[in-house]
Design a protein around this motif. Structure first.
Motif, mmCIF file in Angstrom:
data_model
loop_
_atom_site.group_PDB
_atom_site.id
_atom_site.type_symbol
_atom_site.label_atom_id
_atom_site.label_comp_id
_atom_site.label_asym_id
_atom_site.label_seq_id
_atom_site.Cartn_x
_atom_site.Cartn_y
_atom_site.Cartn_z
ATOM 1 N N LYS A 109 -3.067 9.367 -14.258
ATOM 2 C CA LYS A 109 -4.463 8.748 -13.677
ATOM 3 C C LYS A 109 -4.328 7.178 -13.591
ATOM 4 O O LYS A 109 -4.499 6.671 -14.878
ATOM 5 C CB LYS A 109 -5.649 9.127 -14.296
ATOM 6 C CG LYS A 109 -5.729 10.825 -13.906
ATOM 7 C CD LYS A 109 -7.186 11.030 -14.201
ATOM 8 C CE LYS A 109 -7.398 12.557 -14.085
ATOM 9 N NZ LYS A 109 -7.369 12.895 -12.658
ATOM 10 N N PHE A 110 -3.689 6.560 -12.446
ATOM 11 C CA PHE A 110 -3.704 5.032 -12.507
ATOM 12 C C PHE A 110 -5.134 4.331 -12.425
ATOM 13 O O PHE A 110 -5.812 4.851 -11.550
ATOM 14 C CB PHE A 110 -2.515 4.379 -11.722
ATOM 15 C CG PHE A 110 -1.371 4.791 -11.892
ATOM 16 C CD1 PHE A 110 -0.538 4.166 -12.797
ATOM 17 C CD2 PHE A 110 -0.758 6.161 -11.267
ATOM 18 C CE1 PHE A 110 0.771 4.763 -12.883
ATOM 19 C CE2 PHE A 110 0.556 6.433 -11.237
ATOM 20 C CZ PHE A 110 1.684 5.650 -12.110
ATOM 21 N N VAL A 167 6.452 10.134 0.696
ATOM 22 C CA VAL A 167 5.034 9.855 0.731
ATOM 23 C C VAL A 167 4.231 10.705 1.930
ATOM 24 O O VAL A 167 3.178 11.198 1.833
ATOM 25 C CB VAL A 167 4.714 8.370 0.928
ATOM 26 C CG1 VAL A 167 3.235 8.063 0.971
ATOM 27 C CG2 VAL A 167 5.229 7.739 -0.444
ATOM 28 N N ARG A 168 4.946 10.614 3.201
ATOM 29 C CA ARG A 168 4.268 11.029 4.371
ATOM 30 C C ARG A 168 3.989 12.608 4.159
ATOM 31 O O ARG A 168 3.092 12.962 4.910
ATOM 32 C CB ARG A 168 5.228 10.744 5.587
ATOM 33 C CG ARG A 168 4.242 10.929 6.717
ATOM 34 C CD ARG A 168 4.834 10.439 8.099
ATOM 35 N NE ARG A 168 6.077 11.273 8.640
ATOM 36 C CZ ARG A 168 5.513 12.436 9.073
ATOM 37 N NH1 ARG A 168 4.184 12.679 9.283
ATOM 38 N NH2 ARG A 168 6.306 13.324 9.689
ATOM 39 N N THR A 169 4.839 13.390 3.473
ATOM 40 C CA THR A 169 4.588 14.600 3.404
ATOM 41 C C THR A 169 4.176 15.103 2.170
ATOM 42 O O THR A 169 4.098 16.539 1.803
ATOM 43 C CB THR A 169 6.059 15.460 3.474
ATOM 44 O OG1 THR A 169 6.917 15.141 2.621
ATOM 45 C CG2 THR A 169 6.794 15.124 4.595
ATOM 46 N N ASP A 170 3.513 14.185 1.479
ATOM 47 C CA ASP A 170 3.080 14.458 0.115
ATOM 48 C C ASP A 170 1.728 15.439 0.089
ATOM 49 O O ASP A 170 1.390 16.316 -0.867
ATOM 50 C CB ASP A 170 2.431 13.299 -0.656
ATOM 51 C CG ASP A 170 2.188 13.328 -2.258
ATOM 52 O OD1 ASP A 170 2.928 14.122 -2.908
ATOM 53 O OD2 ASP A 170 1.013 13.276 -2.335
ATOM 54 N N VAL A 214 4.291 5.469 -5.846
ATOM 55 C CA VAL A 214 4.131 5.616 -7.140
ATOM 56 C C VAL A 214 3.165 6.687 -7.692
ATOM 57 O O VAL A 214 3.410 7.581 -8.402
ATOM 58 C CB VAL A 214 3.392 4.335 -7.702
ATOM 59 C CG1 VAL A 214 3.167 4.378 -9.322
ATOM 60 C CG2 VAL A 214 4.571 3.154 -7.687
ATOM 61 N N ARG A 215 2.152 6.827 -6.954
ATOM 62 C CA ARG A 215 1.331 8.094 -7.139
ATOM 63 C C ARG A 215 1.960 9.512 -6.978
ATOM 64 O O ARG A 215 1.968 10.465 -7.731
ATOM 65 C CB ARG A 215 -0.080 8.041 -6.591
ATOM 66 C CG ARG A 215 -0.895 6.919 -7.122
ATOM 67 C CD ARG A 215 -2.029 6.798 -6.086
ATOM 68 N NE ARG A 215 -3.045 7.972 -6.216
ATOM 69 C CZ ARG A 215 -3.862 8.420 -5.557
ATOM 70 N NH1 ARG A 215 -4.655 7.563 -4.703
ATOM 71 N NH2 ARG A 215 -4.688 9.433 -5.826
ATOM 72 N N ALA A 216 2.655 9.216 -5.871
ATOM 73 C CA ALA A 216 3.514 10.780 -5.383
ATOM 74 C C ALA A 216 4.476 10.977 -6.476
ATOM 75 O O ALA A 216 4.795 12.342 -6.809
ATOM 76 C CB ALA A 216 4.158 10.742 -4.024
ATOM 77 N N ALA A 260 0.799 -1.013 0.263
ATOM 78 C CA ALA A 260 0.133 0.138 -0.006
ATOM 79 C C ALA A 260 0.916 1.133 -0.047
ATOM 80 O O ALA A 260 0.593 2.233 -0.644
ATOM 81 C CB ALA A 260 -0.851 0.022 1.281
ATOM 82 N N GLN A 261 1.910 1.252 0.646
ATOM 83 C CA GLN A 261 2.771 2.358 0.812
ATOM 84 C C GLN A 261 3.450 2.602 -0.715
ATOM 85 O O GLN A 261 3.742 3.814 -1.071
ATOM 86 C CB GLN A 261 4.302 2.353 1.726
ATOM 87 C CG GLN A 261 3.578 2.079 3.272
ATOM 88 C CD GLN A 261 4.612 1.457 4.237
ATOM 89 O OE1 GLN A 261 5.717 2.003 4.308
ATOM 90 N NE2 GLN A 261 4.056 0.921 4.877
#
Length: 781
Positions: free
Chosen positions: A67-68, A113-116, A59-61, A53-54
């Motif tokens: 748009k996946f 990721v955490r700061t996205d 990948v999105r960040a 999940a991370q």
């Protein structure tokens, strides 16, 4: 079972100081071996692996424009592993205090990721800059919220935290934690929470709190702090930390969690700025380190808090501390808001944005303009809360002259000289009066002295029938009688009730002059103390009033069936009367109109006001220790009193009021035959002789008659000043006093506490003669 429980408890105790997680990278052989060891020994009790999940989020960040589909995102996440076994990718983090093992992305990807969702309220460049900054937080109630806010936003590179205290159950109304952490160091708890949020953040813990020995290390070791957030309770640490921060040019932030009070001190930009905006500059700051008691700490705490700016609920709660509440209240909503605001301001300072020094209130109640609520019912509270109108009128000098001209002088009357008249009037003005209202007016007309009651000055919520005003007038006339006799003047006091005229109390006529004093021996000492007598509110030693002293006090009191005095010397009885007085004073403090009378009309809060008005009660004359003085200042807030009344509270007021009586050697109760004005006037004469004799004997006297005057209130209250419930309780108090003290069938009317103490700090002033005395030329036949 119990042995197993004790073994587990001992094992847990050994981990109480641990707050750093173990970060294991399985590509490293030593880390792989350590993981095997943890698993083999049973140290790991819970495994959490949500790496896929991370990876999807990563990948999105990294590809925000794409748009996946869910399938494509899964495939992209797997491809990102680039053939690496997912179990070996990233890091495994072991939290020894909980036995949890968590699989996470490694630091760079984790942070990405955490700061996205910070973007672009915090840009990537700003995030990198913030990662180089050092922040210190002292005190971990509000401080915990600041730490977690900044950790969530990742707005520091190193966080240093300090608090010596442990987590108590009562802390959990505002500190985010769990019951399994009770008894643990607050600093350790915060460090653990941050580690569970982000194991890569650098947190340095000072579990012993801040001391003179470690302060410099906290501020500078490993690099000087860029911002200090000060949230501790200790006044010495507050001041010491600011002094060093100022010397090191470190900006300081503080949130006080009441009405959103925020302080910012930019010592980095203003190296000469006085600490705490100069609010404590006048104090001996070294004394703060020696302060142990509340009395010693208050001079420093008050300017910092800004008493006049506290919320109504805080003021009302302060008055109940150690009565119905244990200590200062704090709410999670205020603490969390303070943490958010402080974290926001700290971030702006760290980024070099424009933040000035100053003090701000971010009060949601003020901002939203909402009504306060009592018992679920919304009540709009304002500064004027239905104060009853007290009808009163005041005669002009022309009116008084007109009254005087209606009265024929006795054929035996001589004319007072102006000097004689002024001397007698001056003596009259030295008499006591309720709230130092000085309700008298004097007219010297054709050589006769006319003494009037000024109803406007006499108007009092506590005295709707003017009975205590007549008591004061009786004391005034007694002073004038004694002074006349001391001067060898044969003065006759004549009452002249006139239809429609209630203001005239008496007329004094001169019947002859003698070369020597006309005073009997027993009145010489009282007469000599007319200008000396005063209300001495100092707490007295609990010395026993012996029989000889009791007899001496009664020496000048004439036998009169209209008034009498009872001395109370029994300690148990004094204690009981103290409790009754506390109850009566609570009614007085919490009643709308009585409160307004006391604090808006009577109290004089500074010397300038005392000198300007020359009446009322000088706060210095109350002889209060600082803690009680602060309590009185808080009690002056009508909204706080309204709130206490709505809560059915006020026990602290009872304790404060009863304290003086408990410090008495004896009590004196002046009782009268009935409550007619003429009788209360005679009661005033008796009271004054007694008080003057006490002064001559070096015995202090201080009126403490709430149990009586509040109980009598209902007989004269035509304006509905007290509610029916208040009248009922006040009458119960008075009836209990009557049950305790035998007044020989007379009505208790006035109560004095007696004792011995040093001279009062100040004496109540009197209005100048020109304000109360008017003279007309003598017309000779």
């Amino acid at each position: 079972m119990m042995d197993r429980l004790e073994a587990l408890r001992a094992s847990s105790a050994g981990r109480r100081g641990v707050y750093r997680p173990e970060v294991l990278r399985l590509r490293n052989a030593a880390d792989l071996s350590r993981l095997d060891e943890l698993l083999a020994t049973g140290a790991v009790v819970d495994v959490h692996d949500e790496l896929h999940a991370q990876l999807r989020e990563l990948v999105r960040a990294l590809n925000p424009a794409i748009k996946f589909t869910p399938e494509a995102l899964d495939a992209a996440a797997t491809a990102h592993l680039n053939g690496t076994d997912a179990r070996s990718y990233g890091v495994w983090v072991f939290y020894p205090w909980s036995g949890r093992l968590v699989h996470l992305l490694d630091e760079a990807e984790f942070v990405r990721v955490r700061t996205d969702r910070n973007r672009n309220k915090i840009t990537a460049e700003e995030q990198e800059l913030l990662a180089t900054k050092r922040v210190g937080v002292i005190g971990l109630s509000v401080g915990q919220s600041v730490c977690l806010t900044m950790a969530l936003e990742r707005t520091f590179g190193e966080l240093r935290i300090a608090d010596f205290d442990t987590l108590d159950l009562s802390n959990l109304n505002r500190i985010r934690s769990g019951v399994h952490r009770l008894g643990h160091r607050k600093a350790v708890n915060v460090a653990r929470e941050i580690a569970e949020l982000d194991p890569f953040l650098n947190v340095t813990v000072f579990q012993e709190g801040i001391t003179r020995d470690n302060l410099d290390a906290f501020l500078t070791e490993g690099g000087r702090l860029d911002v200090l957030v000060e949230e501790c309770d200790g006044i010495d640490v507050k001041l010491m930390a600011r002094q060093r921060a100022k010397a090191l040019r470190i900006p300081v932030i503080m949130d006080t969690s009441d009405r959103g009070l925020l302080d910012v001190e930019r010592f980095d930009l203003e190296p000469d700025r006085p600490i705490l905006h100069g609010l404590v500059e006048h104090l001996d700051l070294e004394a703060a380190a020696r302060a142990r008691t509340s009395e010693e700490k208050l001079p420093f705490v008050l300017p910092i808090l800004g008493l006049e700016h506290l919320s109504t609920r805080m003021k009302a709660s302060m008055l109940e501390i150690e009565s119905t509440v244990t200590t200062w209240p704090q709410l999670a909503s205020s603490v969390v808001m303070g943490g958010g605001v402080s974290g926001h301001v700290a971030r702006r300072i760290l980024l070099g944005e424009a933040v000035t020094s100053g003090r701000w209130w971010l009060d949601p109640d003020d901002l939203m303009r909402e009504a306060h609520a009592y018992g679920g019912k919304a009540v709009q509270v304002d500064d004027q809360w239905n104060v009853a109108e007290l009808p009163a009128r005041s005669l002009s000098n022309d009116d008084r002259i007109a009254v005087a001209e209606r009265l024929q002088a006795s054929p035996l009357a001589l004319a007072f000289t102006e000097t004689e008249a002024e001397a007698l009037v001056t003596a009259g003005t030295m008499a006591p009066s309720g709230g130092n209202c000085q309700p008298w007016r004097f007219l010297n007309h054709d050589g006769r002295l006319f003494i009037f009651l000024d109803e406007v000055r006499a108007a009092s919520a506590l005295d709707p029938g003017h009975r205590y005003a007549h008591l004061a007038m009786g004391a005034c006339l007694e002073n004038m009688r004694l002074e006349a006799a001391r001067r060898g003047l044969n003065a006759e006091v004549v009452h002249h009730p006139l239809p429609g005229v209630t203001d005239l109390v008496a007329v004094m006529e001169l019947r002859g002059r003698h070369g020597a004093s006309l005073l009997p021996a027993e009145l010489e000492a009282p007469a000599a103390h007319i200008a000396v007598r005063c209300t001495n509110r100092r707490f007295s030693e609990q010395l026993e009033l012996n029989d000889a002293e009791a007899m001496g006090l009664m020496l000048p009191i004439a036998r009169d069936d209209r008034s009498s005095i009872q001395l109370v010397r029994d300690r148990a009885l004094i204690e009981h009367i103290a409790t009754l007085t506390g109850r009566a004073e609570r009614i007085r403090f919490l009643n709308t109109t009585c409160h307004h009378d006391m604090f808006a009309k009577e109290m004089r809060w500074d010397r300038k006001e005392v000198e300007r008005t020359r009446d009322g009660i000088d706060i210095d004359s109350l002889e209060l220790p600082l803690t009680d003085r602060v309590g009185l200042r808080v009690a002056s807030d009508s909204r706080a009193m309204h709130m206490l009344r709505g809560w059915g509270a006020g026990k602290a007021i009872e304790k404060l009021s009863a304290k003086a009586i408990r410090a008495s050697s004896a009590l004196a109760i002046i009782s009268i035959r009935d409550l007619e004005p003429a009788t209360t006037y005679e009661g005033g004469r008796t009271m004054q002789r007694f008080w003057l004799q006490a002064s001559a004997m070096g015995i202090l006297a201080h009126p403490v008659g709430a149990a009586i005057f509040m109980g009598l209130h209902g007989r004269f209250d035509r304006q509905g000043i007290l509610s029916p419930a208040e009248h009922r309780e006040a009458e119960e108090v008075l009836n209990e006093l009557k049950r305790l003290v035998d007044t020989g069938g007379h009505e208790p009317f006035f109560l004095l506490r007696l004792g011995r103490a040093a001279e009062p700090t100040v004496r109540s002033l009197r209005k100048p003669l020109s304000d109360v005395y008017h003279s007309t030329p003598v017309h000779h036949a």
